[in-house]
Design a protein around this motif. Structure first.
Motif, PDB file in Angstrom:
ATOM      1  N   SER A 195     -25.450   7.087  19.559  1.00 42.20           N
ATOM      2  CA  SER A 195     -24.143   6.514  19.889  1.00 42.20           C
ATOM      3  C   SER A 195     -23.490   7.269  21.042  1.00 42.20           C
ATOM      4  CB  SER A 195     -23.230   6.546  18.650  1.00 42.20           C
ATOM      5  OG  SER A 195     -23.057   7.878  18.186  1.00 42.20           O
ATOM      6  N   GLN A 196     -23.663   8.582  21.096  1.00 35.21           N
ATOM      7  CA  GLN A 196     -23.088   9.342  22.200  1.00 35.21           C
ATOM      8  C   GLN A 196     -23.781   9.016  23.514  1.00 35.21           C
ATOM      9  OE1 GLN A 196     -22.122  13.368  21.971  1.00 35.21           O
ATOM     10  NE2 GLN A 196     -21.411  13.356  19.850  1.00 35.21           N
ATOM     11  N   VAL A 197     -25.124   8.901  23.481  1.00 42.83           N
ATOM     12  CA  VAL A 197     -25.858   8.587  24.704  1.00 42.83           C
ATOM     13  C   VAL A 197     -25.546   7.169  25.174  1.00 42.83           C
ATOM     14  CG1 VAL A 197     -28.162   8.316  25.696  1.00 42.83           C
ATOM     15  CG2 VAL A 197     -27.679  10.233  24.168  1.00 42.83           C
ATOM     16  N   ALA A 198     -25.361   6.249  24.234  1.00 43.19           N
ATOM     17  CA  ALA A 198     -25.077   4.857  24.598  1.00 43.19           C
ATOM     18  C   ALA A 198     -23.765   4.717  25.357  1.00 43.19           C
ATOM     19  CB  ALA A 198     -25.052   3.989  23.343  1.00 43.19           C
ATOM     20  N   ALA A 199     -22.841   5.666  25.145  1.00 42.15           N
ATOM     21  CA  ALA A 199     -21.562   5.606  25.841  1.00 42.15           C
ATOM     22  C   ALA A 199     -21.625   6.194  27.246  1.00 42.15           C
ATOM     23  CB  ALA A 199     -20.502   6.346  25.018  1.00 42.15           C
ATOM     24  N   MET A 200     -22.749   6.773  27.642  1.00 43.09           N
ATOM     25  CA  MET A 200     -22.894   7.377  28.955  1.00 43.09           C
ATOM     26  C   MET A 200     -23.338   6.346  29.983  1.00 43.09           C
ATOM     27  SD  MET A 200     -24.828  10.945  27.892  1.00 43.09           S
ATOM     28  CE  MET A 200     -24.119  12.058  26.695  1.00 43.09           C
ATOM     29  N   PRO A 201     -23.197   6.648  31.273  1.00 41.44           N
ATOM     30  CA  PRO A 201     -23.702   5.731  32.309  1.00 41.44           C
ATOM     31  C   PRO A 201     -25.202   5.510  32.170  1.00 41.44           C
ATOM     32  CG  PRO A 201     -22.231   7.370  33.251  1.00 41.44           C
ATOM     33  CD  PRO A 201     -22.471   7.794  31.841  1.00 41.44           C
ATOM     34  N   SER A 202     -25.675   4.373  32.620  1.00 42.87           N
ATOM     35  CA  SER A 202     -27.083   4.001  32.465  1.00 42.87           C
ATOM     36  C   SER A 202     -28.020   5.011  33.124  1.00 42.87           C
ATOM     37  CB  SER A 202     -27.321   2.608  33.062  1.00 42.87           C
ATOM     38  OG  SER A 202     -28.665   2.231  32.941  1.00 42.87           O
ATOM     39  N   MET A 206     -31.050   7.151  31.187  1.00 48.36           N
ATOM     40  CA  MET A 206     -32.460   7.153  31.572  1.00 48.36           C
ATOM     41  C   MET A 206     -32.932   8.564  31.904  1.00 48.36           C
ATOM     42  SD  MET A 206     -32.922   3.623  33.740  1.00 48.36           S
ATOM     43  CE  MET A 206     -34.693   3.768  33.648  1.00 48.36           C
ATOM     44  N   LEU A 207     -32.075   9.363  32.512  1.00 47.87           N
ATOM     45  CA  LEU A 207     -32.452  10.737  32.838  1.00 47.87           C
ATOM     46  C   LEU A 207     -32.708  11.528  31.558  1.00 47.87           C
ATOM     47  CD1 LEU A 207     -32.830  13.085  34.803  1.00 47.87           C
ATOM     48  CD2 LEU A 207     -30.354  13.466  34.700  1.00 47.87           C
ATOM     49  N   ILE A 208     -31.806  11.414  30.589  1.00 46.50           N
ATOM     50  CA  ILE A 208     -31.986  12.124  29.315  1.00 46.50           C
ATOM     51  C   ILE A 208     -33.281  11.674  28.646  1.00 46.50           C
ATOM     52  CG2 ILE A 208     -31.060  12.423  26.987  1.00 46.50           C
ATOM     53  CD1 ILE A 208     -28.255  12.171  28.201  1.00 46.50           C
ATOM     54  N   ALA A 209     -33.510  10.361  28.622  1.00 46.34           N
ATOM     55  CA  ALA A 209     -34.709   9.835  27.973  1.00 46.34           C
ATOM     56  C   ALA A 209     -35.978  10.334  28.659  1.00 46.34           C
ATOM     57  CB  ALA A 209     -34.670   8.307  27.975  1.00 46.34           C
ATOM     58  N   ARG A 257     -37.490  11.405  16.194  1.00 51.22           N
ATOM     59  CA  ARG A 257     -36.134  11.886  15.949  1.00 51.22           C
ATOM     60  C   ARG A 257     -35.152  11.417  17.007  1.00 51.22           C
ATOM     61  NH1 ARG A 257     -35.831  12.596  10.701  1.00 51.22           N
ATOM     62  NH2 ARG A 257     -36.833  14.502   9.894  1.00 51.22           N
ATOM     63  N   PHE A 258     -35.621  11.192  18.230  1.00 49.99           N
ATOM     64  CA  PHE A 258     -34.739  10.737  19.304  1.00 49.99           C
ATOM     65  C   PHE A 258     -35.079   9.303  19.720  1.00 49.99           C
ATOM     66  CE2 PHE A 258     -34.515  15.336  19.572  1.00 49.99           C
ATOM     67  CZ  PHE A 258     -33.163  15.566  19.782  1.00 49.99           C
ATOM     68  N   SER A 259     -35.586   8.519  18.773  1.00 49.10           N
ATOM     69  CA  SER A 259     -35.992   7.140  19.098  1.00 49.10           C
ATOM     70  C   SER A 259     -34.813   6.301  19.580  1.00 49.10           C
ATOM     71  CB  SER A 259     -36.632   6.487  17.873  1.00 49.10           C
ATOM     72  OG  SER A 259     -35.723   6.480  16.779  1.00 49.10           O
ATOM     73  N   GLY A 260     -33.632   6.550  19.027  1.00 54.18           N
ATOM     74  CA  GLY A 260     -32.467   5.800  19.468  1.00 54.18           C
ATOM     75  C   GLY A 260     -32.028   6.144  20.870  1.00 54.18           C
ATOM     76  N   THR A 261     -32.506   7.272  21.393  1.00 53.63           N
ATOM     77  CA  THR A 261     -32.165   7.688  22.757  1.00 53.63           C
ATOM     78  C   THR A 261     -33.220   7.243  23.757  1.00 53.63           C
ATOM     79  OG1 THR A 261     -30.976   9.614  21.910  1.00 53.63           O
ATOM     80  CG2 THR A 261     -31.639   9.669  24.226  1.00 53.63           C
ATOM     81  N   VAL A 262     -34.500   7.463  23.435  1.00 53.95           N
ATOM     82  CA  VAL A 262     -35.560   7.102  24.387  1.00 53.95           C
ATOM     83  C   VAL A 262     -35.832   5.607  24.359  1.00 53.95           C
ATOM     84  CG1 VAL A 262     -36.639   9.370  24.162  1.00 53.95           C
ATOM     85  CG2 VAL A 262     -37.416   7.503  22.701  1.00 53.95           C
ATOM     86  N   GLY A 263     -35.401   4.914  23.307  1.00 51.92           N
ATOM     87  CA  GLY A 263     -35.696   3.486  23.191  1.00 51.92           C
ATOM     88  C   GLY A 263     -34.589   2.577  23.667  1.00 51.92           C
TER      89      GLY A 263
END
Length: 506
Positions: A195-202, A206-209, A257-263
């Motif tokens: 949820s925190q990553v989803a609120a960031m710019p696109s 992608m960089l985090i992922a 564990r980070f599937s919601g971030t990389v996906g």
């Protein structure tokens, strides 16, 4: 009971390390230290089994809620802790005889329990900070474990290469996780990261992922970060067993564990899939030309990790976890029995060459290898999981291909009524077992799904690559230049430049 299980899983390898340190202050022999350490790890494994399985079914045990900010004991953490502790105990017991009288036995025991301890913390991590610390600790402990025979040039070279690649990839992981922690002003539970990553710019998403994916690929020895695992051949057999059965699986744990971030973005999932499939093709090709048993096992691990990463890219996390567990058990047995494998290959080299296959047996073998696996997996899929996704259907077709290649190779080598019947029965058993296992794992662990998964049609890439490899292996008089190139490339991935130059100068 969850608290007892978690405490036993996390604490037992640390107690083993402390015990070894205390015994080192006495006149206890290295063998006695190893016995004490393996006993403590086994006790921790036993407590986890008793407190988890006896009160409730394994498949419904655990809770998805964190027990604390830094730790959690969900179903995935539970089964992975059992796997890590069980394999560590088995390998340490094996090493009691294998390394008895070896001056480096205490180093092995201490480093092994350090890897075990950080690996358990990794799968039980409930926050970003605890995951990052466990990830870095597991990598550092692995490098130390590779130094069991650091007096050897090849061992030191393997340590340097591993440490260098881990440092580069893990720096990216820390940068990516900093984008999550800094805006929050402190540690963040893993279940709140998406949820925190989803609120960031696109672009930041992608960089985090990408940074997380790079670290996962490096830890699982995937292209383009694969250059460390082939250089660990100097490690003793127990070290190799622990590394190939456990440590390389960490890449899948990170992606889970980070599937919601990389996906979030399909392009990232496509990158995951492509890197996994490229590693499958590359490692499968090199494995077939390796003359040594241990070298073949190394590239087999890379290929199998590539398949696991592929399934993550398809969003099929249940299949990835099933493959992780099956690979760990299978590969640990192979490495611990590598000596038997060497003797068996020596015996096979002295056996007379099998009679060449007739045109009739070739047609029959190819037909059976194509029809039986495909029909079995379709029947298993329809009967056990009729509401599966297109990605699941594609994965089953890919598995059918790999099973068919194995079945066909066996029948072409020795075609008889007995081999045909046995091959068909085993194929049917594997098909229904695989379908049932992936279905049960998906229901048991409540694993996430990704709406932005890589499209299933990309499975054409590894299918085409593996078919080309199979054709090359059956070609005796043509394309020898390409086969020679693959062989020389395989040598360059396991011999350092320094060692090669020394050999050439002699």
């Amino acid at each position: 009971m969850d608290l007892w299980s978690l405490s036993a899983a996390v604490a037992s390898p640390w107690f083993a390390i402390i015990c070894v340190g205390l015994l080192s202050l006495t006149k206890a022999t290295p063998h006695a230290r190893g016995v004490a350490a393996s006993s403590i790890t086994a006790a921790g494994f036993g407590v986890v089994i008793i407190t988890s399985v006896i009160p409730s079914s394994l498949m419904s045990a655990g809770t998805n809620a964190p027990l604390a900010l830094t730790l959690q004991w969900d179903s995935l953490a539970q089964i992975m802790s059992m796997l890590v502790l069980g394999l560590s105990t088995l390998i340490q017991v094996f090493a009691l005889r294998y390394l008895r009288g070896d001056a480096r036995q205490t180093w092995f025991v201490t480093s092994t329990n350090a890897v075990t301890a950080f690996s358990v913390l990794l799968v039980c991590a409930g926050s970003v900070t605890s995951f990052a610390l466990a990830w870095l600790g597991a990598g550092s402990a692995l490098v130390a474990l590779l130094g069991t025979y650091r007096n050897l040039d090849q061992a030191r070279d393997g340590m340097r290469r591993t440490a260098r690649r881990f440092a580069i990839a893990d720096s990216g992981l820390l940068i990516g996780l900093a984008f999550v922690i800094v805006p929050a002003g402190g540690d963040v539970p893993l279940n709140e990261v998406p949820s925190q990553v989803a609120a960031m710019p696109s672009a930041i998403q992608m960089l985090i992922a990408l940074l997380l994916v790079a670290s996962a690929l490096a830890r699982s020895s995937q292209l383009p970060f694969h250059g460390w695992l082939p250089f660990t051949l100097a490690a003793p057999t127990p070290v190799s067993a622990l590394m190939h059965a456990g440590v390389v699986n960490a890449g899948a744990i990170l992606l889970l564990r980070f599937s919601g971030t990389v996906g979030i973005h399909q392009s990232i999932m496509i990158v995951i899939f492509v890197m996994g499939s490229a590693t499958v093709i590359y490692a499968s090709a090199v494995r077939l030309v390796r003359p040594d048993v241990k070298g073949r096992l190394v590239f087999s691990t890379m290929a199998q990790m590539g398949f696991m990463i592929m399934t993550c890219g398809l969003g099929l996390y249940a299949a990835a976890i099933f493959h992780l567990i099956a690979h760990s058990l299978f590969k640990s047995a192979l490495f611990l029995g590598a000596g038997t494998g060497v003797r068996q290959r020596a015996i096979e080299r002295n056996l007379p060459a099998p009679a060449p296959a007739t045109p009739l047996t070739v047609v029959a073998a190819i037909t059976v290898a194509f029809v039986v696996p495909l029909a079995s997996l379709i029947a298993a899929k329809v009967g056990l999981t009729p509401n599966g996704s297109n990605a699941e259907l594609g994965l089953f077709a890919f598995v059918a291909l790999t099973v068919g290649v194995t079945l066909g190779a066996g029948l072409l080598t020795h075609f008889s009524f007995q081999s045909l019947a046995l091959g068909v029965l085993m194929t049917i058993g594997v098909a229904f077992g695989y379908a049932a296992a992936t279905h049960e794992f998906g229901a048991a662990f409540n694993l996430p799904t990704s709406a932005a998964a890589a499209p299933p049609w990309l499975l054409i890439i590894p299918v085409a690559g593996l078919l080309i490899i199979e054709v090359l292996t059956r070609t005796r008089t043509r394309l020898t230049t390409l086969r020679g190139l693959v062989y020389t490339r395989s040598l360059s991935t396991t011999v350092s430049r320094g060692a090669l130059s020394k050999g050439l100068s002699r």
